[in-house]
Motif scaffolding. Sequence first.
Motif, PDB file in Angstrom:
ATOM      1  N   ARG A 220      28.792  67.650  64.782  1.00 54.18           N
ATOM      2  CA  ARG A 220      28.325  68.737  64.240  1.00 54.18           C
ATOM      3  C   ARG A 220      26.857  69.197  64.662  1.00 54.18           C
ATOM      4  O   ARG A 220      26.391  70.160  64.878  1.00 54.18           O
ATOM      5  CB  ARG A 220      28.216  68.504  62.793  1.00 54.18           C
ATOM      6  CG  ARG A 220      29.824  68.637  62.063  1.00 54.18           C
ATOM      7  CD  ARG A 220      29.839  68.607  60.507  1.00 54.18           C
ATOM      8  NE  ARG A 220      29.160  67.800  60.017  1.00 54.18           N
ATOM      9  CZ  ARG A 220      30.018  66.372  59.550  1.00 54.18           C
ATOM     10  NH1 ARG A 220      31.157  66.421  59.853  1.00 54.18           N
ATOM     11  NH2 ARG A 220      29.009  65.576  58.746  1.00 54.18           N
ATOM     12  N   ALA A 221      25.979  67.856  64.681  1.00 58.47           N
ATOM     13  CA  ALA A 221      24.723  68.101  64.819  1.00 58.47           C
ATOM     14  C   ALA A 221      24.334  68.589  66.348  1.00 58.47           C
ATOM     15  O   ALA A 221      23.653  69.435  66.592  1.00 58.47           O
ATOM     16  CB  ALA A 221      23.715  66.871  64.858  1.00 58.47           C
ATOM     17  N   VAL A 222      25.255  68.130  67.284  1.00 61.74           N
ATOM     18  CA  VAL A 222      24.838  68.489  68.834  1.00 61.74           C
ATOM     19  C   VAL A 222      25.440  70.140  69.108  1.00 61.74           C
ATOM     20  O   VAL A 222      24.834  70.591  70.234  1.00 61.74           O
ATOM     21  CB  VAL A 222      25.579  67.533  69.872  1.00 61.74           C
ATOM     22  CG1 VAL A 222      25.240  66.079  69.632  1.00 61.74           C
ATOM     23  CG2 VAL A 222      27.000  67.410  69.757  1.00 61.74           C
ATOM     24  N   GLN A 223      26.288  70.436  68.233  1.00 60.06           N
ATOM     25  CA  GLN A 223      26.747  71.829  68.548  1.00 60.06           C
ATOM     26  C   GLN A 223      25.410  72.657  68.005  1.00 60.06           C
ATOM     27  O   GLN A 223      25.291  73.992  68.416  1.00 60.06           O
ATOM     28  CB  GLN A 223      27.882  72.023  67.463  1.00 60.06           C
ATOM     29  CG  GLN A 223      29.028  71.591  68.087  1.00 60.06           C
ATOM     30  CD  GLN A 223      30.111  71.593  67.262  1.00 60.06           C
ATOM     31  OE1 GLN A 223      30.128  72.299  66.174  1.00 60.06           O
ATOM     32  NE2 GLN A 223      31.403  71.463  67.772  1.00 60.06           N
ATOM     33  N   LEU A 224      24.658  72.318  67.024  1.00 58.30           N
ATOM     34  CA  LEU A 224      23.378  72.825  66.759  1.00 58.30           C
ATOM     35  C   LEU A 224      22.475  72.860  67.402  1.00 58.30           C
ATOM     36  O   LEU A 224      21.372  73.711  67.686  1.00 58.30           O
ATOM     37  CB  LEU A 224      23.259  72.583  65.159  1.00 58.30           C
ATOM     38  CG  LEU A 224      24.285  73.006  64.125  1.00 58.30           C
ATOM     39  CD1 LEU A 224      23.810  72.326  62.562  1.00 58.30           C
ATOM     40  CD2 LEU A 224      24.383  74.439  64.021  1.00 58.30           C
TER      41      LEU A 224
ATOM     42  N   GLU B   7      36.980  59.275  71.897  1.00 59.73           N
ATOM     43  CA  GLU B   7      37.349  60.619  71.464  1.00 59.73           C
ATOM     44  C   GLU B   7      36.216  61.689  71.517  1.00 59.73           C
ATOM     45  O   GLU B   7      36.391  62.598  71.772  1.00 59.73           O
ATOM     46  CB  GLU B   7      37.921  60.545  69.984  1.00 59.73           C
ATOM     47  CG  GLU B   7      38.405  61.727  69.464  1.00 59.73           C
ATOM     48  CD  GLU B   7      39.514  62.646  70.483  1.00 59.73           C
ATOM     49  OE1 GLU B   7      39.446  63.996  69.922  1.00 59.73           O
ATOM     50  OE2 GLU B   7      40.128  61.921  70.982  1.00 59.73           O
ATOM     51  N   ILE B   8      35.028  61.207  71.058  1.00 61.37           N
ATOM     52  CA  ILE B   8      33.807  62.027  71.065  1.00 61.37           C
ATOM     53  C   ILE B   8      33.448  62.384  72.315  1.00 61.37           C
ATOM     54  O   ILE B   8      33.391  63.499  72.510  1.00 61.37           O
ATOM     55  CB  ILE B   8      32.739  61.273  70.262  1.00 61.37           C
ATOM     56  CG1 ILE B   8      32.794  60.965  69.140  1.00 61.37           C
ATOM     57  CG2 ILE B   8      31.592  62.027  70.530  1.00 61.37           C
ATOM     58  CD1 ILE B   8      32.123  59.843  68.255  1.00 61.37           C
TER      59      ILE B   8
ATOM     60  N   SER C  84      29.317  63.551  61.998  1.00 59.89           N
ATOM     61  CA  SER C  84      28.030  64.146  61.977  1.00 59.89           C
ATOM     62  C   SER C  84      27.438  64.101  63.236  1.00 59.89           C
ATOM     63  O   SER C  84      26.648  65.305  63.445  1.00 59.89           O
ATOM     64  CB  SER C  84      27.254  63.092  61.080  1.00 59.89           C
ATOM     65  OG  SER C  84      27.038  61.875  61.773  1.00 59.89           O
ATOM     66  N   ALA C  85      27.401  63.519  64.334  1.00 56.81           N
ATOM     67  CA  ALA C  85      27.082  63.674  65.537  1.00 56.81           C
ATOM     68  C   ALA C  85      27.529  64.953  66.414  1.00 56.81           C
ATOM     69  O   ALA C  85      26.578  65.551  66.730  1.00 56.81           O
ATOM     70  CB  ALA C  85      27.261  62.440  66.651  1.00 56.81           C
TER      71      ALA C  85
ATOM     72  N   ILE D 103      21.211  59.051  69.110  1.00 55.62           N
ATOM     73  CA  ILE D 103      21.677  58.099  69.232  1.00 55.62           C
ATOM     74  C   ILE D 103      22.980  57.851  68.281  1.00 55.62           C
ATOM     75  O   ILE D 103      22.582  58.236  66.861  1.00 55.62           O
ATOM     76  CB  ILE D 103      20.717  56.997  68.940  1.00 55.62           C
ATOM     77  CG1 ILE D 103      19.691  56.922  69.930  1.00 55.62           C
ATOM     78  CG2 ILE D 103      21.233  55.403  68.901  1.00 55.62           C
ATOM     79  CD1 ILE D 103      18.412  56.082  69.548  1.00 55.62           C
ATOM     80  N   VAL D 104      23.879  57.430  68.497  1.00 56.25           N
ATOM     81  CA  VAL D 104      25.203  57.342  67.474  1.00 56.25           C
ATOM     82  C   VAL D 104      25.619  56.134  67.554  1.00 56.25           C
ATOM     83  O   VAL D 104      26.242  55.501  68.348  1.00 56.25           O
ATOM     84  CB  VAL D 104      26.264  58.306  68.117  1.00 56.25           C
ATOM     85  CG1 VAL D 104      27.421  58.444  66.910  1.00 56.25           C
ATOM     86  CG2 VAL D 104      25.794  59.578  68.331  1.00 56.25           C
ATOM     87  N   ASP D 105      25.510  55.241  66.482  1.00 57.30           N
ATOM     88  CA  ASP D 105      25.934  53.676  66.201  1.00 57.30           C
ATOM     89  C   ASP D 105      26.177  53.397  64.853  1.00 57.30           C
ATOM     90  O   ASP D 105      25.026  53.839  64.014  1.00 57.30           O
ATOM     91  CB  ASP D 105      24.751  52.973  66.930  1.00 57.30           C
ATOM     92  CG  ASP D 105      25.437  51.508  67.047  1.00 57.30           C
ATOM     93  OD1 ASP D 105      25.998  50.941  66.356  1.00 57.30           O
ATOM     94  OD2 ASP D 105      25.294  51.084  68.570  1.00 57.30           O
TER      95      ASP D 105
END
Length: 233
Positions: free
Chosen positions: A46-50, A69-70, A43-44, A13-15
Amino acid sequence: MSQSSASNSYVAIVDDDPAIRSALGRALRMENYDVELFEDGSSALRAVQLRAPDAIVLDLQLPDLDGLEICRRIRRAGDATPILMLTARDAVNDRVEGLDAGADDYLVKPFDLAELLARLRALLRRRTFVDGDETVLRFEDLTLNPQTRDVTRGDRAIELTRIEFDLLELFLNHPRQVLTRDQILDLVWGYNFDSGTNSLAVYVGYLRRKLEENGEPRLLQTVRGVGYALRPS
């Protein structure tokens, strides 16, 4: 969704609104989702790549990178993770822009929590179907591979946007069958658009132009007053 299936799904969740972020986190955890919360796009990403999520709930307005853009960065990386975009914008053009950027669904704030959960379940069901289907779909000289997302007509490769691909996949799964407008909107977008919009007709037009670019005969037919069907002229 049953608790057993939800418990296997990791949702990011990105908000940037802490109240919305916290409320969504609590609600999804109560449904036995594995949830991680992010307040900005960087930060989202970077996290979803991991750790790849099963779905992303993404706000359009963020303090650094906006949701569009995301979406674009995720899709350019070849990541097909379902994305549900949240926004205060409700114009048709805004919805189309979000979908073209790579979002799978679009929910306008303020929203009903039950509706968000229903749309999330629909996105996860569609992902499960695509991930589990290794069959190449064919009709006449048209082929579509759900795994590689390759589309060809004869010897010609065709580049499709996400919505165009999902539309074509739906028709190839139901060849010669007449699909109503409401059925198509529900199965491709996961919910019904306002009946006054022409988004479906616009996307059908986009898809036809690509399928018929070299003068090939039309396969996607209009059934007046009903919907559309994939069948020869």
